[in-house]
Design a protein around this motif. Sequence first.
Motif, short mmCIF file in Angstrom:
data_model
loop_
_atom_site.label_atom_id
_atom_site.label_comp_id
_atom_site.label_asym_id
_atom_site.label_seq_id
_atom_site.Cartn_x
_atom_site.Cartn_y
_atom_site.Cartn_z
N MET A 1 38.71 51.61 31.44
CA MET A 1 38.54 51.99 32.84
C MET A 1 39.36 51.05 33.74
O MET A 1 38.89 50.60 34.75
N GLN A 2 40.57 50.78 33.38
CA GLN A 2 41.42 49.86 34.14
C GLN A 2 42.30 50.56 35.18
O GLN A 2 42.88 49.92 36.02
N ASP A 3 42.42 51.88 35.11
CA ASP A 3 43.35 52.61 35.98
C ASP A 3 43.07 52.42 37.46
O ASP A 3 43.97 52.53 38.29
N TYR A 4 41.84 52.16 37.81
CA TYR A 4 41.45 52.06 39.22
C TYR A 4 41.95 50.78 39.89
O TYR A 4 42.08 50.73 41.11
N LYS A 5 42.22 49.74 39.12
CA LYS A 5 42.45 48.41 39.70
C LYS A 5 43.63 48.33 40.67
O LYS A 5 43.47 47.76 41.76
N PRO A 6 44.82 48.85 40.36
CA PRO A 6 45.91 48.73 41.34
C PRO A 6 45.59 49.41 42.67
O PRO A 6 45.87 48.85 43.74
N ASP A 7 44.99 50.59 42.63
CA ASP A 7 44.65 51.30 43.87
C ASP A 7 43.57 50.57 44.65
O ASP A 7 43.63 50.47 45.87
N ALA A 8 42.58 50.04 43.94
CA ALA A 8 41.50 49.32 44.61
C ALA A 8 42.01 48.02 45.23
O ALA A 8 41.62 47.66 46.34
N ALA A 9 42.89 47.32 44.53
CA ALA A 9 43.46 46.07 45.07
C ALA A 9 44.30 46.37 46.32
O ALA A 9 44.22 45.65 47.32
N ARG A 10 45.08 47.44 46.27
CA ARG A 10 45.90 47.83 47.42
C ARG A 10 45.00 48.16 48.62
O ARG A 10 45.26 47.75 49.76
N HIS A 11 43.91 48.88 48.36
CA HIS A 11 42.97 49.22 49.43
C HIS A 11 42.36 47.95 50.03
O HIS A 11 42.24 47.83 51.25
N ALA A 12 42.01 46.99 49.18
CA ALA A 12 41.44 45.72 49.66
C ALA A 12 42.43 44.99 50.56
O ALA A 12 42.04 44.45 51.61
N GLU A 13 43.69 44.97 50.17
CA GLU A 13 44.72 44.31 50.98
C GLU A 13 44.89 45.02 52.32
O GLU A 13 45.04 44.38 53.36
N GLN A 14 44.84 46.35 52.32
CA GLN A 14 44.99 47.13 53.55
C GLN A 14 43.82 46.93 54.50
O GLN A 14 44.00 46.91 55.72
#
Length: 102
Positions: A1-14
């Motif tokens: 279940m690692q696919d979510y991490k890049p999108d979630a990290a980008r959302h956190a930065e935004q």
Amino acid sequence: MQDYKPDAARHAEQEYPKESAGLVVNGSYFPCRNIADKPKTTFVLEPVDYARAMYFGPIEAVVHSHPDGSPVSDHDRKACSQTGIPWYVYSVPDKQWLTIEP
């Protein structure tokens, strides 16, 4: 279940300096609006966003960020236990992931 991490990290930065919030469904990240009164220190998922994510499958995890890199709080642990699903916390300054299991 690692696919979510890049999108979630980008959302956190935004969302910085506010806490970001989202859900994992089928291994994908669904960003949600944080409607908390104090979004820099806590999060509340927008119910409409939660319902929209549920349309795509069962909620597998809750994701939120800690903009100042604080450790997992007792409140996070209790809330995770109540939901019965894992919580993933992204520490923005450290760019590190923390996991809370129910």
